[in-house]
Enzyme design. Structure first.
Site, PDB file in Angstrom:
ATOM      1  N   ARG A  43      -3.453   6.376  -0.094  1.00 12.35           N
ATOM      2  CA  ARG A  43      -3.975   7.559   0.605  1.00 12.35           C
ATOM      3  C   ARG A  43      -2.996   8.277   1.506  1.00 12.35           C
ATOM      4  O   ARG A  43      -3.238   9.414   1.889  1.00 12.35           O
ATOM      5  CB  ARG A  43      -5.224   7.175   1.399  1.00 12.35           C
ATOM      6  CG  ARG A  43      -6.447   7.085   0.513  1.00 12.35           C
ATOM      7  CD  ARG A  43      -7.651   6.611   1.280  1.00 12.35           C
ATOM      8  NE  ARG A  43      -7.421   5.266   1.771  1.00 12.35           N
ATOM      9  CZ  ARG A  43      -8.293   4.560   2.468  1.00 12.35           C
ATOM     10  NH1 ARG A  43      -9.454   5.083   2.786  1.00 12.35           N
ATOM     11  NH2 ARG A  43      -8.026   3.332   2.853  1.00 12.35           N
TER      12      ARG A  43
ATOM     13  N   ARG B  98      -6.519  11.467  -7.554  1.00 14.46           N
ATOM     14  CA  ARG B  98      -7.730  10.644  -7.438  1.00 14.46           C
ATOM     15  C   ARG B  98      -9.007  11.470  -7.266  1.00 14.46           C
ATOM     16  O   ARG B  98     -10.108  10.924  -7.323  1.00 14.46           O
ATOM     17  CB  ARG B  98      -7.590   9.693  -6.249  1.00 14.46           C
ATOM     18  CG  ARG B  98      -6.902   8.356  -6.542  1.00 14.46           C
ATOM     19  CD  ARG B  98      -7.773   7.414  -7.336  1.00 14.46           C
ATOM     20  NE  ARG B  98      -9.166   7.424  -6.886  1.00 14.46           N
ATOM     21  CZ  ARG B  98      -9.632   6.812  -5.803  1.00 14.46           C
ATOM     22  NH1 ARG B  98      -8.837   6.070  -5.072  1.00 14.46           N
ATOM     23  NH2 ARG B  98     -10.895   6.901  -5.443  1.00 14.46           N
TER      24      ARG B  98
ATOM     25  N   ASP C 227      -6.312  -3.327  -7.826  1.00 11.03           N
ATOM     26  CA  ASP C 227      -6.951  -3.905  -6.642  1.00 11.03           C
ATOM     27  C   ASP C 227      -7.227  -5.379  -6.890  1.00 11.03           C
ATOM     28  O   ASP C 227      -7.347  -5.804  -8.044  1.00 11.03           O
ATOM     29  CB  ASP C 227      -8.250  -3.177  -6.289  1.00 11.03           C
ATOM     30  CG  ASP C 227      -8.679  -3.514  -4.857  1.00 11.03           C
ATOM     31  OD1 ASP C 227      -8.175  -2.878  -3.911  1.00 11.03           O
ATOM     32  OD2 ASP C 227      -9.487  -4.450  -4.682  1.00 11.03           O
TER      33      ASP C 227
ATOM     34  N   TYR D 208     -14.764 -11.982   0.117  1.00 12.87           N
ATOM     35  CA  TYR D 208     -15.544 -10.820  -0.346  1.00 12.87           C
ATOM     36  C   TYR D 208     -16.782 -11.254  -1.126  1.00 12.87           C
ATOM     37  O   TYR D 208     -17.862 -10.688  -0.981  1.00 12.87           O
ATOM     38  CB  TYR D 208     -14.679  -9.894  -1.211  1.00 12.87           C
ATOM     39  CG  TYR D 208     -13.709  -9.080  -0.390  1.00 12.87           C
ATOM     40  CD1 TYR D 208     -14.156  -8.074   0.454  1.00 12.87           C
ATOM     41  CD2 TYR D 208     -12.341  -9.325  -0.439  1.00 12.87           C
ATOM     42  CE1 TYR D 208     -13.272  -7.336   1.230  1.00 12.87           C
ATOM     43  CE2 TYR D 208     -11.444  -8.587   0.324  1.00 12.87           C
ATOM     44  CZ  TYR D 208     -11.922  -7.595   1.158  1.00 12.87           C
ATOM     45  OH  TYR D 208     -11.046  -6.873   1.923  1.00 12.87           O
TER      46      TYR D 208
ATOM     47  N   ARG E 186       0.814  -1.223   0.000  1.00  9.49           N
ATOM     48  CA  ARG E 186       0.000   0.000   0.000  1.00  9.49           C
ATOM     49  C   ARG E 186       0.848   1.274   0.000  1.00  9.49           C
ATOM     50  O   ARG E 186       0.441   2.292   0.550  1.00  9.49           O
ATOM     51  CB  ARG E 186      -0.969   0.026   1.197  1.00  9.49           C
ATOM     52  CG  ARG E 186      -2.030  -1.054   1.147  1.00  9.49           C
ATOM     53  CD  ARG E 186      -3.044  -0.757   0.058  1.00  9.49           C
ATOM     54  NE  ARG E 186      -4.032  -1.816  -0.060  1.00  9.49           N
ATOM     55  CZ  ARG E 186      -5.256  -1.755   0.468  1.00  9.49           C
ATOM     56  NH1 ARG E 186      -5.635  -0.714   1.125  1.00  9.49           N
ATOM     57  NH2 ARG E 186      -6.085  -2.749   0.310  1.00  9.49           N
TER      58      ARG E 186
END
Ligand SMILES: Cc1c2[nH]c(c1CCC(=O)O)Cc1[nH]c(c(CCC(=O)O)c1C)Cc1[nH]c(c(CCC(=O)O)c1C)Cc1[nH]c(c(C)c1CCC(=O)O)C2
Length: 343
Positions: free
Chosen positions: A30, A39, A75, A150, A26
Site C-alpha cells: 500500500r 489493486r 499472503d 489467526y 512489505r
C-alpha cells in the site's frame, strides 16, 4: 552476474559482498501508488491468485527502489485458503476466519497442501524469475504459531488468549494443530522452491508473545519441521518474528540460516544471541522513515555500524513498511545503504 552471485544470496551465505544488500518486508503494497492503482476493485486474495497481477506487484518495488531482492506478492493465509479454509482478508483488519479452530473436530478444516492447490503461485514465480534476471526472488510462508493464532482466534489478536488457552489447556490437540500447519507451510515453501525462488522466509510475526520455555516446548518442534522440509535445497532459509529479542537464539536453533531481528535489539547483540554461524537480517524501525531524510540516514548508519564486522548482514526494516510511508524515503534509503557500504 547470476542470481547465485547476487549480494543478497552472498550475504545469506555469509560470504563477502560488493555492498550490503537491502530489501524491505512489505515492500510490495500500500505504500506504492502504482500498487493501489492495480489493486483497485480487486480483493486481496483474488489478486494473489492472478499470476499477471502477482508478477506486476512483485516487480513494482524492484523497479522503483532498486532493492537487492524481490519478495513474492502473496499472503501467509493463501495456502490455507487453497486447501478450503473459509477465510478472507478484510481491508484494514487482516485475515478473518469463518469457523475458528478450537476443538479436535475443527481440525478437519486442515488437510495437507498439494502442489496443484497453489499452481497459480508456481505460475507467477515462473513469470517472475524470467523478468527478474539477476535479482533473487524470496518466497515465504507463515509459521505454525502465527497461522494458528489467526485460525484459533478467528482473526487478528492483541493477546492471543484463545491460542494460549489451547496451547496450555490441550497440549495434544495443540501439537496436532501445529504439526498440520507445519506440513502445510513446508509444502507451500517446497512448491515455491520447485518453481524457482532463491530464498525462503518463514514469518512467525506474533511468536514474540511467548516466553522462551514455552516456545521451545510448544512451537519450536513445528517450526523445525518446516525448515527440515526445505533443508538441503540450496536455498537460504530466513526466520523472522516481531518482539523476539528473548527468542533469537531459539529462532536460529529451529533451523534458519538467517535470523530476522526487529528494531528492539542492536544487531551486534543479536549476533551474540544467535551465535556465530548464521547471518542476520534487519533492523531499522519502520517508523523512522517518517523522520527527515538526514535522520533516516543517521539511523540507518547506526544499524550498519552495529552490523560492521559481522559476516552476513541483509539490511531490512525491523518489521513491514507502514502503509503511509513516503515511497521516496524508501528509495533514498536503498541508495544510502548501497553508497555507505560500497566496497
Ligand atoms: C502477519 C502477516 C500477514 N501476512 C503476512 C504476514 C507476515 C508479515 C508481517 O508480520 O507483516 C505476509 C505478507 N503479506 C503480504 C506480503 C507481500 C510481500 C511483501 O511485500 O512483503 C507478505 C510477505 C501482502 C499483504 N497482505 C495484506 C496486505 C494489505 C491488503 C491490501 O492491500 O488491501 C498486503 C499488501 C493483508 C494482511 N495480511 C495479514 C495482515 C496482518 C494484513 C494487513 C491487514 C491490513 O492492514 O489491511 C497477515
Amino acid at each position: 552476474m547470476t542470481v547465485t552471485d547476487s549480494a543478497f544470496l552472498k550475504a545469506c551465505r555469509r560470504e563477502p559482498v560488493p555492498h550490503t544488500p537491502v530489501w524491505f518486508m512489505r515492500q510490495a503494497g500500500r505504500s506504492l501508488p502504482e500498487y493501489r492503482k492495480v489493486r483497485e476493485g480487486i480483493a486481496m486474495l483474488d489478486s494473489c491468485m492472478r499470476p499477471d497481477l502477482v508478477t506486476e506487484i512483485t516487480l513494482q518495488p524492484v523497479r522503483r527502489h532498486g532493492v537487492d531482492a524481490a519478495i513474492l506478492f502473496s499472503d501467509i493465509v493463501v495456502p490455507l485458503k487453497a486447501i478450503g479454509v473459509d477465510l478472507d482478508i478484510k481491508p484494514g483488519v487482516g485475515p478473518v476466519v469463518a469457523r475458528p479452530i478450537r476443538s479436535r473436530a475443527d481440525l478437519d478444516q486442515l488437510r495437507p497442501l498439494e502442489p496443484d492447490d497453489v499452481r497459480y503461485v508456481a505460475e507467477a514465480i515462473g513469470l517472475l524469475t524470467a523478468e527478474l534476471g539477476d535479482t533473487p526472488l524470496i518466497g515465504f510462508a507463515g509459521a505454525p504459531f502465527t497461522l494458528a493464532s489467526y485460525l484459533v482466534e478467528g482473526g487478528p489478536s492483541r493477546n492471543h488468549e484463545h491460542t494460549k488457552a489451547l496451547m496450555y489447556g490441550d497440549p495434544e490437540l495443540w501439537a496436532e494443530l501445529l504439526d498440520r500447519l507445519a506440513g502445510i507451510a513446508g509444502a507451500f515453501l517446497g512448491a515455491q522452491i520447485d518453481a524457482g525462488v532463491s530464498a525462503v522466509q518463514l514469518f512467525d510475526s506474533w511468536v514474540g508473545a511467548l516466553a522462551p520455555a514455552d516456545y521451545r516446548a510448544s512451537v519450536l518442534p513445528a517450526s523445525a519441521k518446516v525448515f527440515e522440509a526445505v533443508a538441503g535445497r540450496g536455498v537460504p532459509r530466513i526466520h523472522f518474528g516481531v518482539g523476539t529479542g528473548e527468542l533469537l537464539g531459539l529462532l536460529g536453533e529451529a533451523g534458519a540460516d538467517v535470523v530476522g531481528v526487529d528494531w528492539r535489539v542492536p544487531l551486534a547483540e543479536a549476533a551474540r544471541r544467535v551465535g556465530p554461524d548464521k547471518a542476520l537480517q534487519g533492523n531499522l524501525d519502520p517508523a523512522v522513515l517518517f523522520a527527515p531524510p538526514e535522520v533516516v540516514a543517521a539511523q540507518a548508519d547506526r544499524v550498519l555500524d552495529s552490523a560492521a564486522g559481522l559476516p552476513g548482514h541483509v539490511f531490512n526494516l525491523g518489521h513491514g513498511v507502514l502503509p503511509t510511508t513516503d515511497p521516496d524515503a524508501l528509495t533514498r534509503l536503498v541508495a544510502h545503504v548501497h553508497e555507505r557500504t560500497a566496497r
